[in-house]
Design a protein around this motif. Structure first.
Motif, PDB file in Angstrom:
ATOM      1  N   ILE A  97       0.678  -1.226  -0.086  1.00 45.85           N
ATOM      2  CA  ILE A  97      -0.019  -0.024  -0.070  1.00 45.85           C
ATOM      3  C   ILE A  97       0.970   1.124  -0.020  1.00 45.85           C
ATOM      4  O   ILE A  97       1.878   1.339   0.780  1.00 45.85           O
ATOM      5  CB  ILE A  97      -0.921  -0.111   1.307  1.00 45.85           C
ATOM      6  CG1 ILE A  97      -1.959  -1.175   1.062  1.00 45.85           C
ATOM      7  CG2 ILE A  97      -1.461   1.276   1.392  1.00 45.85           C
ATOM      8  CD1 ILE A  97      -2.920  -1.268   2.274  1.00 45.85           C
ATOM      9  N   GLN A  98       0.870   2.115  -0.769  1.00 48.04           N
ATOM     10  CA  GLN A  98       1.615   3.241  -1.185  1.00 48.04           C
ATOM     11  C   GLN A  98       1.122   4.466  -1.723  1.00 48.04           C
ATOM     12  O   GLN A  98      -0.088   4.339  -2.211  1.00 48.04           O
ATOM     13  CB  GLN A  98       2.653   2.810  -2.166  1.00 48.04           C
ATOM     14  CG  GLN A  98       3.933   2.192  -1.259  1.00 48.04           C
ATOM     15  CD  GLN A  98       4.508   3.192  -0.646  1.00 48.04           C
ATOM     16  OE1 GLN A  98       4.586   4.346  -0.695  1.00 48.04           O
ATOM     17  NE2 GLN A  98       5.263   2.794   0.678  1.00 48.04           N
ATOM     18  N   GLU A  99       1.641   5.573  -1.663  1.00 48.14           N
ATOM     19  CA  GLU A  99       1.450   7.010  -2.208  1.00 48.14           C
ATOM     20  C   GLU A  99       0.886   6.501  -3.555  1.00 48.14           C
ATOM     21  O   GLU A  99       1.402   6.201  -4.581  1.00 48.14           O
ATOM     22  CB  GLU A  99       2.358   7.824  -2.350  1.00 48.14           C
ATOM     23  CG  GLU A  99       2.004   9.411  -1.653  1.00 48.14           C
ATOM     24  CD  GLU A  99       2.585  10.306  -2.829  1.00 48.14           C
ATOM     25  OE1 GLU A  99       3.079  11.296  -2.365  1.00 48.14           O
ATOM     26  OE2 GLU A  99       2.382  10.257  -3.884  1.00 48.14           O
ATOM     27  N   LEU A 103      -8.859   3.302   3.797  1.00 47.73           N
ATOM     28  CA  LEU A 103      -7.676   3.666   3.460  1.00 47.73           C
ATOM     29  C   LEU A 103      -7.366   5.230   3.557  1.00 47.73           C
ATOM     30  O   LEU A 103      -8.430   6.034   3.466  1.00 47.73           O
ATOM     31  CB  LEU A 103      -7.769   3.449   1.905  1.00 47.73           C
ATOM     32  CG  LEU A 103      -7.656   2.136   1.313  1.00 47.73           C
ATOM     33  CD1 LEU A 103      -7.966   1.948  -0.077  1.00 47.73           C
ATOM     34  CD2 LEU A 103      -6.306   1.465   1.742  1.00 47.73           C
ATOM     35  N   GLY A 104      -6.300   5.628   3.803  1.00 44.56           N
ATOM     36  CA  GLY A 104      -6.144   6.956   3.958  1.00 44.56           C
ATOM     37  C   GLY A 104      -6.042   7.631   2.592  1.00 44.56           C
ATOM     38  O   GLY A 104      -6.234   7.021   1.491  1.00 44.56           O
ATOM     39  N   THR A 105      -6.148   8.977   2.827  1.00 45.83           N
ATOM     40  CA  THR A 105      -6.232   9.661   1.455  1.00 45.83           C
ATOM     41  C   THR A 105      -5.338   9.469   0.389  1.00 45.83           C
ATOM     42  O   THR A 105      -5.862   9.488  -0.850  1.00 45.83           O
ATOM     43  CB  THR A 105      -6.073  11.393   1.793  1.00 45.83           C
ATOM     44  OG1 THR A 105      -6.907  11.537   3.009  1.00 45.83           O
ATOM     45  CG2 THR A 105      -6.430  12.170   0.518  1.00 45.83           C
ATOM     46  N   TRP A 106      -4.053   9.221   0.823  1.00 46.27           N
ATOM     47  CA  TRP A 106      -3.116   8.973  -0.260  1.00 46.27           C
ATOM     48  C   TRP A 106      -2.598   7.408  -0.130  1.00 46.27           C
ATOM     49  O   TRP A 106      -1.952   7.004  -1.196  1.00 46.27           O
ATOM     50  CB  TRP A 106      -2.093   9.757   0.053  1.00 46.27           C
ATOM     51  CG  TRP A 106      -2.169  11.114   0.331  1.00 46.27           C
ATOM     52  CD1 TRP A 106      -2.008  11.835   1.624  1.00 46.27           C
ATOM     53  CD2 TRP A 106      -2.725  12.285  -0.491  1.00 46.27           C
ATOM     54  NE1 TRP A 106      -2.434  13.039   1.578  1.00 46.27           N
ATOM     55  CE2 TRP A 106      -2.801  13.293   0.348  1.00 46.27           C
ATOM     56  CE3 TRP A 106      -2.952  12.055  -1.844  1.00 46.27           C
ATOM     57  CZ2 TRP A 106      -3.129  14.488  -0.233  1.00 46.27           C
ATOM     58  CZ3 TRP A 106      -3.247  13.443  -2.616  1.00 46.27           C
ATOM     59  CH2 TRP A 106      -3.287  14.654  -1.384  1.00 46.27           C
ATOM     60  N   GLN A 107      -3.654   6.653  -0.095  1.00 50.15           N
ATOM     61  CA  GLN A 107      -3.152   5.256  -0.186  1.00 50.15           C
ATOM     62  C   GLN A 107      -3.857   4.339  -1.236  1.00 50.15           C
ATOM     63  O   GLN A 107      -5.023   4.584  -1.346  1.00 50.15           O
ATOM     64  CB  GLN A 107      -3.458   4.442   1.498  1.00 50.15           C
ATOM     65  CG  GLN A 107      -2.754   4.805   2.453  1.00 50.15           C
ATOM     66  CD  GLN A 107      -3.185   4.014   3.675  1.00 50.15           C
ATOM     67  OE1 GLN A 107      -4.021   3.795   4.077  1.00 50.15           O
ATOM     68  NE2 GLN A 107      -2.121   3.461   4.468  1.00 50.15           N
TER      69      GLN A 107
END
Lengths: 157, 157, 157
Positions: A67-69, A127-131
């Motif tokens: 899981i990444q930007e 998920l976070g905003t940038w994930q």
């Protein structure tokens, strides 16, 4: 250890006993990252998922999950560079019959993830905003990769 | 990001509310990998597992879990080499009272996995053809290691 | 592969269909580790958790989760050193608009964990004696980080 403060929301509880599974097949374009976030979200919609968690499991040892930007593609380019530095080709590996990229691919798989678990709240992955969720192909050439998707939790009636 | 195509099987759903747990104890032979795939499969048979997921959790900070190629033993040899290069002994670590292999063992544990989750479909783990489940011992000397096995899902009536 | 012996306790089974979720917010003090073990245990007590598993999921791509030794603080210091060596600043990264510590933070996140799953037995996490659960902040400056906590299992009546 640093100074820190903590806060936590009140726990919310549901009753749930549904397990829904599906097999996702991804054709990678060779070494690099393929975003599967939308496909996992689609699976959860089809399953009618409400509260619970989705597990992803990749059935391979030379490709993995991370899981990444998801905003700047140069992050994915640098992640590839970083993995190549941590697991270089032609670095005296004993296992080399399947090509110079094979043993580095196993090492990169070991250093990243074969399984991920993401909470699902109110029908959406938390998920976070940038994930973004990615399949990381570690072999040089394109491959077909299988990922098991599995939701455990409550579903819409 | 590369060009790719995706396909996915239709979701299949079961109702399930059973949790079965067991503690697996493994005597390692010092630094290296021990295959526990069969033992996990045996646990699932005893539990009567049908659909769900099995979680593995290792209760240590100098040994870890990984899923890796089970065909050519030289892969495991190279993985050991790779971990030794990423976390070398005598590299200026502050924590050295427990031996030169101790701090590298903690780092190797951080870079691999303490918990794994594997979907179980129709009573079998959804492992790929070449995937084996390994306990990775990172200390030089043999140790006894504990792994919690836990199945969540449906069981045979 | 080394010689080894295995033993395993008899499986114990419960019926369980409760999912309890909560959002933990942690203010980190900049690069380093924050112990959240007590906070997770507190969440489980409030949830009345008995048998099952707790999932932790961090909603960020430049901070991550790890389970590590909780006895000697110098272990955490060395883990920071190890991560800095594996993902150094100013190492030719393309993605550098957010500061020299940003791309290394993404790499460190990829090499550690975004999700963890810990079995809960008789109301307690099945952690080993020396295991603590940490949020690893990989950015230089303090950040507020969100972690989803989710228990799946049986609860006290």
């Amino acid at each position: 250890m640093r100074p820190h403060s903590l806060s936590r929301s009140a726990p919310s509880t549901v009753h749930a006993n549904t397990i829904t599974s599906s097999l996702l097949s991804v054709a990678t374009g060779g070494a690099g990252f393929t975003d599967i976030t939308r496909e996992v979200a689609k699976f959860l919609r089809e399953a009618g998922a409400r509260e619970g968690a989705v597990t992803l499991f990749i059935r391979h040892t030379s490709a993995s999950l991370t899981i990444q930007e998801n905003a700047d593609p140069s992050v994915l380019q640098d992640l590839t560079t970083a993995l190549n530095r941590l697991a270089p080709e032609n670095a005296g590996w004993v296992h080399d019959t399947e090509g110079a990229d094979d043993m580095p691919a196993h090492i990169k798989t070991m250093l990243t993830s074969v399984s991920l678990q993401i909470p699902v709240l109110n029908g959406e992955m938390a998920l976070g905003t940038w994930q973004g969720i990615y399949v990381a192909e570690h072999r040089a050439r394109p491959h077909r990769r299988e990922i098991v998707l599995q939701f455990i939790g409550s579903v819409a009636p």
